[in-house]
Design a protein around this motif. Structure first.
Motif, PDB file in Angstrom:
ATOM      1  N   UNK A  60       0.839  -1.204   0.000  1.00  0.00           N
ATOM      2  CA  UNK A  60       0.000   0.000   0.000  1.00  0.00           C
ATOM      3  C   UNK A  60       0.873   1.252   0.000  1.00  0.00           C
ATOM      4  N   UNK A  61       0.576   2.185  -0.909  1.00  0.00           N
ATOM      5  CA  UNK A  61       1.306   3.442  -0.990  1.00  0.00           C
ATOM      6  C   UNK A  61       2.557   3.391  -1.838  1.00  0.00           C
ATOM      7  N   UNK A  62       2.927   2.210  -2.341  1.00  0.00           N
ATOM      8  CA  UNK A  62       4.113   2.088  -3.195  1.00  0.00           C
ATOM      9  C   UNK A  62       3.820   2.676  -4.575  1.00  0.00           C
ATOM     10  N   UNK A  63       4.856   2.999  -5.376  1.00  0.00           N
ATOM     11  CA  UNK A  63       4.611   3.493  -6.742  1.00  0.00           C
ATOM     12  C   UNK A  63       3.740   2.540  -7.559  1.00  0.00           C
ATOM     13  N   UNK A  64       3.933   1.236  -7.359  1.00  0.00           N
ATOM     14  CA  UNK A  64       3.119   0.243  -8.065  1.00  0.00           C
ATOM     15  C   UNK A  64       1.658   0.355  -7.643  1.00  0.00           C
ATOM     16  N   UNK A  65       1.426   0.564  -6.356  1.00  0.00           N
ATOM     17  CA  UNK A  65       0.061   0.709  -5.848  1.00  0.00           C
ATOM     18  C   UNK A  65      -0.591   1.986  -6.369  1.00  0.00           C
ATOM     19  N   UNK A  66       0.156   3.079  -6.396  1.00  0.00           N
ATOM     20  CA  UNK A  66      -0.407   4.352  -6.852  1.00  0.00           C
ATOM     21  C   UNK A  66      -0.783   4.294  -8.333  1.00  0.00           C
ATOM     22  N   UNK A  67       0.020   3.584  -9.122  1.00  0.00           N
ATOM     23  CA  UNK A  67      -0.313   3.426 -10.541  1.00  0.00           C
ATOM     24  C   UNK A  67      -1.543   2.531 -10.704  1.00  0.00           C
ATOM     25  N   UNK A 120      -8.913  -6.845   0.006  1.00  0.00           N
ATOM     26  CA  UNK A 120      -7.929  -7.814   0.499  1.00  0.00           C
ATOM     27  C   UNK A 120      -7.101  -7.215   1.626  1.00  0.00           C
ATOM     28  N   UNK A 121      -6.649  -5.984   1.442  1.00  0.00           N
ATOM     29  CA  UNK A 121      -5.817  -5.355   2.474  1.00  0.00           C
ATOM     30  C   UNK A 121      -6.593  -5.191   3.776  1.00  0.00           C
ATOM     31  N   UNK A 177     -10.035   6.649   6.516  1.00  0.00           N
ATOM     32  CA  UNK A 177     -11.400   6.841   6.023  1.00  0.00           C
ATOM     33  C   UNK A 177     -11.423   7.830   4.861  1.00  0.00           C
ATOM     34  N   UNK A 178     -10.611   8.878   4.956  1.00  0.00           N
ATOM     35  CA  UNK A 178     -10.559   9.873   3.884  1.00  0.00           C
ATOM     36  C   UNK A 178     -10.054   9.249   2.586  1.00  0.00           C
ATOM     37  N   UNK A 179      -9.014   8.406   2.690  1.00  0.00           N
ATOM     38  CA  UNK A 179      -8.498   7.712   1.506  1.00  0.00           C
ATOM     39  C   UNK A 179      -9.555   6.783   0.908  1.00  0.00           C
ATOM     40  N   UNK A 180     -10.302   6.104   1.766  1.00  0.00           N
ATOM     41  CA  UNK A 180     -11.319   5.170   1.287  1.00  0.00           C
ATOM     42  C   UNK A 180     -12.404   5.897   0.495  1.00  0.00           C
TER      43      UNK A 180
END
Length: 512
Positions: A60-67, A342-343, A358-361
């Motif tokens: 979570x939060x990695x460059x791969x996740x953000x893409x 999943x996370x 919650x804001x991110x969700x």
């Protein structure tokens, strides 16, 4: 050459010796799910639903996740796909490939012969899929037609048939409790490596329905688990119930053409649709009725539960499935919403603090809604482009369509054979009239005194015409004159002055 680290295997439940297999489209490479099924000592069924653990590879939060978040979903087109995750993950390391050790998140569900759920267990696992079955092969196993199949496939026959029996029990129970399913027809447009374009209807086999049932079960169980455990900040898929006014309009529209629909609740609507299927045996009309009914229903959307949410809350109800909470868990390789689920589930299983705020969700819910619409629109546009390209070099097909909407100015036709649902024009030289008494639209053939009357669920013959508009190919529908096999629709010639029509008033050129 990557192998699962031994310390990761030690943290998980090892299921590599169990009979586990996948059922997917024949040429699919991004395999999200596998199934297993055994009998317990008490005679109940123990069904295993094993989903690829993509979250292991995408922190979570990695460059791969953000893409992946930015893409939100895999885009599918007739000739290729644009994956949410890199191909090395989506088609290899995450994918539950045959005879490969893979990481999974598993749900084991104990189910009685009456479809009651006795026990549910969530855990991270290591699995090895024994076989990748396509839907056609799985269908042969369900029907016990195994003569032409390999021995390794035949060995799965008893388990596949057991899974099918359980899915039928679950499905019947679900509809008895008020679930609703609208009939629909879909087409599949494909373009191979030789640029050969094919169009064919998408056939739903018993094996397709079986897999769908287990995916619905897993998604519902996961959503309930998360709501019970953390309450707020759970990403759910909600579909609000339609207003009674919209349903009443739908019922009255059907009455005009002698189709009876009971709109009391989901169960009565479902019974009405099933009765229509038995009485008419007409797939085109069934699809048209479902198309008109769908306009009364709201679209499904992603939402994020709030602080007040409990397992008894009703504001996130999914009206089609008739469940209070429904999530998306079963496709983490190609949907970001499932990866998020999943996370959250793993944090619950490992008794950790939720890593997503919650804001991110709430932001993720909005993004997933937007990207889902974009993906669906892009897929439809690509299908139309390839169909137009094919039809531009062949004879224009003449097919049957059916009216699904009539206004005082135009008519909307449904042509399932080419996935067309659009308003049609009758040409500049065609005289048209709107009749309010029976809500019918009348038009006259060019250079003729014959009139054609169309209203809701009237069948007409149309020609599919490829067109180029603003440098983009698309398809137009052209109503034929006279309509083939529709002579019963011709209205006897009579003086226009005797017609009871509603005409649009001429607009004044003056501005107020």
């Amino acid at each position: 050459n990557w192998k699962i680290p031994q310390d990761e295997i030690d943290k998980r439940r090892d299921l590599r010796n169990q009979q586990i297999f996948s059922i997917d489209p024949k040429y699919a490479k991004d395999l999200d799910d596998c199934l297993s099924c055994t009998k317990t000592e008490s005679g109940n069924f123990l069904v295993g639903i094993h989903i690829a653990d993509a979250s292991y590879f995408v922190p979570y939060g990695s460059p791969l996740d953000l893409e992946a978040r930015k893409r939100s979903t895999t885009f599918y087109f007739p000739n290729e796909k644009f994956p949410m995750l890199p191909l090395i993950l989506s088609d290899n390391l995450c994918s539950l490939l045959e005879n490969e050790d893979r990481l999974a998140v598993s749900i084991e569900v104990e189910i009685t012969h009456h479809g009651e759920i006795v026990k549910t267990d969530f855990f991270r696992s290591v699995i090895r899929s024994q076989k990748h079955l396509d839907y056609e092969t799985a269908q042969k196993l369900i029907e016990n037609k195994m003569e032409s199949l390999d021995y390794s496939v035949q060995a799965l026959g008893d388990t596949v048939r057991m899974l099918y029996r359980v899915s039928t029990i679950l499905r019947n129970k679900r509809f008895a409790e008020g679930a609703l399913s609208m009939p629909s027809s879909r087409i599949r447009v494909k373009c191979d490596e030789n640029n050969l374009i094919t169009i064919h209807p998408e056939v739903s086999l018993d094996s397709n329905v079986m897999i769908e049932e287990y995916m619905l079960l897993a998604n519902t169980l996961t959503a309930n688990k998360l709501v019970q455990s953390i309450g707020r900040g759970v990403l759910v898929r909600s579909r609000k119930s339609p207003s009674h006014k919209k349903l009443a309009t739908f019922m009255e529209q059907c009455k005009l053409v002698d189709i009876e629909i009971d709109i009391t609740n989901n169960a009565t609507i479902q019974n009405s649709l099933e009765a229509l299927h038995q009485d008419m045996k007409d797939e085109l009309t069934e699809n048209a009725v479902a198309n008109v009914a769908s306009r009364a229903f709201n679209s499904a959307t992603f939402e994020c539960t709030d602080e007040r949410t409990t397992i008894d809350s009703k504001e996130y109800h999914h009206c089609d499935l008739n469940v209070r909470f429904y999530g998306q868990f079963t496709s983490p390789i190609r949907r970001y919403s499932d990866l998020i689920t999943h996370r959250q589930l793993i944090d619950v299983m490992e008794k950790k603090k939720q890593s997503i705020t919650l804001q991110d969700m709430k932001h993720i819910a909005r993004l997933c809604n937007w990207q889902r619409k974009q993906a669906n629109a892009a897929s439809r546009d690509a299908d139309r482009l390839y169909m137009a390209t094919l039809l531009n070099s062949t004879k224009k097909p003449q097919v049957e369509g059916i009216v699904v909407e009539v206004t005082s100015k135009k008519v909307k036709l449904l042509v399932p054979e080419y996935d067309q649902n659009k308003f049609v024009s009758f040409g500049r030289n065609c005289k048209t009239e709107w009749h309010s008494d029976d809500e019918s639209f009348h038009f006259r053939e060019p250079n003729s005194d014959r009139w054609l009357a169309v209203k809701l669920f009237t069948k007409v013959t149309v020609e599919i015409v490829p067109r180029l508009h603003n440098s983009l190919w698309g398809l137009d529908l052209c109503v034929l004159y006279p309509p083939r096999a529709n002579q019963d629709l011709l209205v006897k010639q009579r003086e226009t002055t005797t017609r009871e029509t509603i005409r649009e008033p001429k607009k004044s050129g003056k501005r107020k």
